[in-house]
Enzyme design. Sequence first.
Site, PDB file in Angstrom:
ATOM      1  N   GLY A  24       0.799  -1.216   0.000  1.00 52.20           N
ATOM      2  CA  GLY A  24       0.000   0.000   0.000  1.00 52.20           C
ATOM      3  C   GLY A  24       0.825   1.255   0.000  1.00 52.20           C
ATOM      4  N   LEU A  83      -3.683  -5.522  -5.765  1.00 49.80           N
ATOM      5  CA  LEU A  83      -2.580  -4.555  -5.602  1.00 49.80           C
ATOM      6  C   LEU A  83      -1.418  -5.105  -4.770  1.00 49.80           C
ATOM      7  CD1 LEU A  83      -1.941  -1.556  -6.304  1.00 49.80           C
ATOM      8  CD2 LEU A  83      -2.762  -1.005  -3.998  1.00 49.80           C
ATOM      9  N   ASP A  84      -0.209  -4.955  -5.259  1.00 46.88           N
ATOM     10  CA  ASP A  84       1.016  -5.380  -4.568  1.00 46.88           C
ATOM     11  C   ASP A  84       1.078  -6.886  -4.343  1.00 46.88           C
ATOM     12  OD1 ASP A  84       1.674  -2.695  -4.467  1.00 46.88           O
ATOM     13  OD2 ASP A  84       0.911  -2.422  -2.446  1.00 46.88           O
ATOM     14  N   GLU A  85       0.269  -7.633  -5.067  1.00 44.55           N
ATOM     15  CA  GLU A  85       0.274  -9.091  -4.923  1.00 44.55           C
ATOM     16  C   GLU A  85       0.718  -9.782  -6.202  1.00 44.55           C
ATOM     17  OE1 GLU A  85      -0.204 -10.963  -2.340  1.00 44.55           O
ATOM     18  OE2 GLU A  85      -1.010  -9.532  -0.894  1.00 44.55           O
TER      19      GLU A  85
END
Lengths: 279, 279, 279, 279
Positions: free
Chosen positions: B196, B222-224
């Site tokens: 995040g 997101l961010d995965e």
Amino acid sequence: MDQLVVTLDCPDRPGIVHAITGAIVAVGGNITELQQFSSPDTGHFFTRVAVDAQDRVALERAVVDATAGFDAHLRVDDANRPVRTLLLASKAGHAMNDLLFRRQGGELPIDVVRIMANHEVLSPMAAFYGVDFESHAVTPETKPDFEARVRQVVEDEGIELVVLARYMQILSPELCDFLAWRAINIHHSFLPGFKGANPYRQAHTRGVKLIGATAHFVTSDLDEGPIIEQNVVRVDHTMNVAKLMRKGQAQESQTLAEAVRLFAEHRVLADGDRTVIFR
Amino acid sequence: MDQLVVTLDCPDRPGIVHAITGAIVAVGGNITELQQFSSPDTGHFFTRVAVDAQDRVALERAVVDATAGFDAHLRVDDANRPVRTLLLASKAGHAMNDLLFRRQGGELPIDVVRIMANHEVLSPMAAFYGVDFESHAVTPETKPDFEARVRQVVEDEGIELVVLARYMQILSPELCDFLAWRAINIHHSFLPGFKGANPYRQAHTRGVKLIGATAHFVTSDLDEGPIIEQNVVRVDHTMNVAKLMRKGQAQESQTLAEAVRLFAEHRVLADGDRTVIFR
Amino acid sequence: MDQLVVTLDCPDRPGIVHAITGAIVAVGGNITELQQFSSPDTGHFFTRVAVDAQDRVALERAVVDATAGFDAHLRVDDANRPVRTLLLASKAGHAMNDLLFRRQGGELPIDVVRIMANHEVLSPMAAFYGVDFESHAVTPETKPDFEARVRQVVEDEGIELVVLARYMQILSPELCDFLAWRAINIHHSFLPGFKGANPYRQAHTRGVKLIGATAHFVTSDLDEGPIIEQNVVRVDHTMNVAKLMRKGQAQESQTLAEAVRLFAEHRVLADGDRTVIFR
Amino acid sequence: MDQLVVTLDCPDRPGIVHAITGAIVAVGGNITELQQFSSPDTGHFFTRVAVDAQDRVALERAVVDATAGFDAHLRVDDANRPVRTLLLASKAGHAMNDLLFRRQGGELPIDVVRIMANHEVLSPMAAFYGVDFESHAVTPETKPDFEARVRQVVEDEGIELVVLARYMQILSPELCDFLAWRAINIHHSFLPGFKGANPYRQAHTRGVKLIGATAHFVTSDLDEGPIIEQNVVRVDHTMNVAKLMRKGQAQESQTLAEAVRLFAEHRVLADGDRTVIFR
């Protein structure tokens, strides 16, 4: 199925990978890992293939036949057979302790057959790990006897790897030649910086900001043997020689253990004066 | 002779390597690099083979034929063809500067076709490096238009890779899906830590002793996305958020450039949610 | 309040820290950072103190008075004053690009007054960053003229730091002496390994597993100057000299930039042939 | 002269360093090392001063008097007094072996008074290193008894540091509070990534390219305690969970040993939920 490892090197020619993989298919083997390298410097080809197969001997025969025209140097080994190893040591025990502890935990596929030292001090550690230990006073006069004994142990015990775990004596050129490409030393500097004695003192004097350790094959040309593994750690101006030494020991142990693991897993091949490492 | 790269993945079955190498031999090709991996998690096989050969089309046809029964997904590409690339950027220029400088020096096999940004500020840098630049104010209202424009550029220009060089907007799930496995983002933390916003602030609050950067494929989660490359650097208690940010930028640039290089050299393959990287 | 930096060294004697801190208290200053080191090798004491205070001149006078009996060498400077810097360059632009980009982003507290090069090729980059650029053909015949010009620029422009950003010429002993402890070079190896020309070729021949970069002060004894910063990166047998070179350039840029930052923040002090670095 | 260490923290106010150094001068002490830090987050001041002085008690009294108005928390200790330490262990011996070996070699200034384990298996190793060992089956029912025994040992033996050397049980909140800022755990991931159980499995699933280890103070908020030290090592897609585990163990041992050394040398101070580390 057995887990087998084929290592092979030969002058580089088209078709060599196809020939090897053909032999593997022919005996019903399954490739689980394959690495290869063609050296632009020497024109030589290197490969390491991990194979699940029924029969080591059948696979070896198939690969020998398939690569008959390639002038290859090859070996087919059982991946889980521990390599018969002799340790040479002196007084410092950190590298030896690390090797023995990792072997005990199943991390290093070696069988430490014996420890030979030029001091008594590591005898209790050898006993704790259940390894035969013999110590010899090594003086200029007795050095030939000690080295003769090393040769004898290597031959009698079928030693495949000799590890100098901070053994603080220089081997004679004759013994170096006898042990060529099967003796690993740990030098306590980042070679080629700080060859010779007291590398930590040299590092302190020069004021370097990183110190290191180098695991290399033993050759008669001191500290010039083919490099297997190197590591470094950050240091600063506040550290005196003793502190550099303490700081460096973890690197020495880890670097030597990694080099031994690479060797024992047949991941180190000889390319002239350099090593090919299949990680 | 041309330098070609074959990448292939398929359900793992014995004989696949032999089939591929047979096709290469058949067209007179010479293997200069071969890597393979069988994923125990997905039962899938992956390989990347660098080949010197006369004719890309002939090689492709031979490999397609030889692997007909293996349900393979394959590509044969010219190793020296630069990958057509679109950069997305915002205000911070360090990652973009690094990519453009490396490309200019021949270090990155990419062709930066265009830069699209949500600010004007990097326009002079784009001009210096001779790359077309367009900026758009991206607000909740205009975001669909911007993303439509991205799609259009990707399609019209034959873009193969989209790089988010510190582009500070979240892409819509639709655009993420459209760009699946061909858009790379740099996240300024060592994922999965500090997902995040404001990862440097999070890192400072948590008091970590290393900070990092993660290059990953963009996904709607997101961010995965699948991780391509990560690096870290040591920090300490004296560093405030601004200092962590400065310290981290070199890692960001380097990590992103390395991920782009790996992608452009066809060294990144997809194994479920994970990457196989043939270095 | 101004942010000031006191650096001081003197023969080590009890009471020196108390004397300095007393002077700071006396002028109403507040210490925000203090580091000190007593060198066991040279018996010398070093300190760097960051102080918030009203008046640089008053603080300097107070410290001079308080340390009168200590035979101290000291400086009191404004922490935010950029250091006047001259860059020397040749054809390779990576190190220079990195320095100029970081300076532009406020990361390096330097003022790049001018770039002098022995080639034209970096002129557009200098123009992009708005720095005066002059190029001179440097031959054995014209070298004295070039070096005279360097001296002149240093003197006329009040240059405090000269950075050799991959400047590929050896400076004369006279110029080295003139620039003692204020000229920083980046050597593309992990010194003391691979001194002299072509360190990447030497590294390839020796088969090392890590390559590095060393930022050091320039001395007339080539590649033997006091080391400021070093970094390494892992390499392997597959990398030819060109690849080592590309791989090493990121280390070179980063190592040089870090050394310049340390110098510009008055964090580097001289202890005989070694550096004391207050990070 | 004795080697003493003063650690002190207090609300940050001008004059504190001068007050401390004045006390040191007054008792004829000589400062050999001084570090300080003012935390912008908490407005707190921290220092660690190494002093050569005649008399620990006199120095302590002098520092107490000199800092009377500063609301300081301080300690003056003998630098060479080993810290009384209790180890908690389970079955994995690598971290414990490393600590005991380093202590034996004089590298860690700790006195390992006793080992308490929830398995028998490490008993021979404890015997080899000459440390009292007791094992207890720890079940939900017997856990309160075990923890009561830990408390008793801590109190009866004057334990200053409890080290969880891969002790695989969660301590109760009460015991965590009792051991606040004096119990160190090693978590086998790079926190805050992969909290909780099976971090190597989590790391494999996520496909990270680096794995790590984190030494932190134990708190009742699991894996959230203040971080002391972290390290990482590079991994790749070929490594299964078992291999990640083996690869990570060297990091675990080294990271824990470094954290213990920092603590035992009084280099770790508490700044809210974060640590100040004076290396």
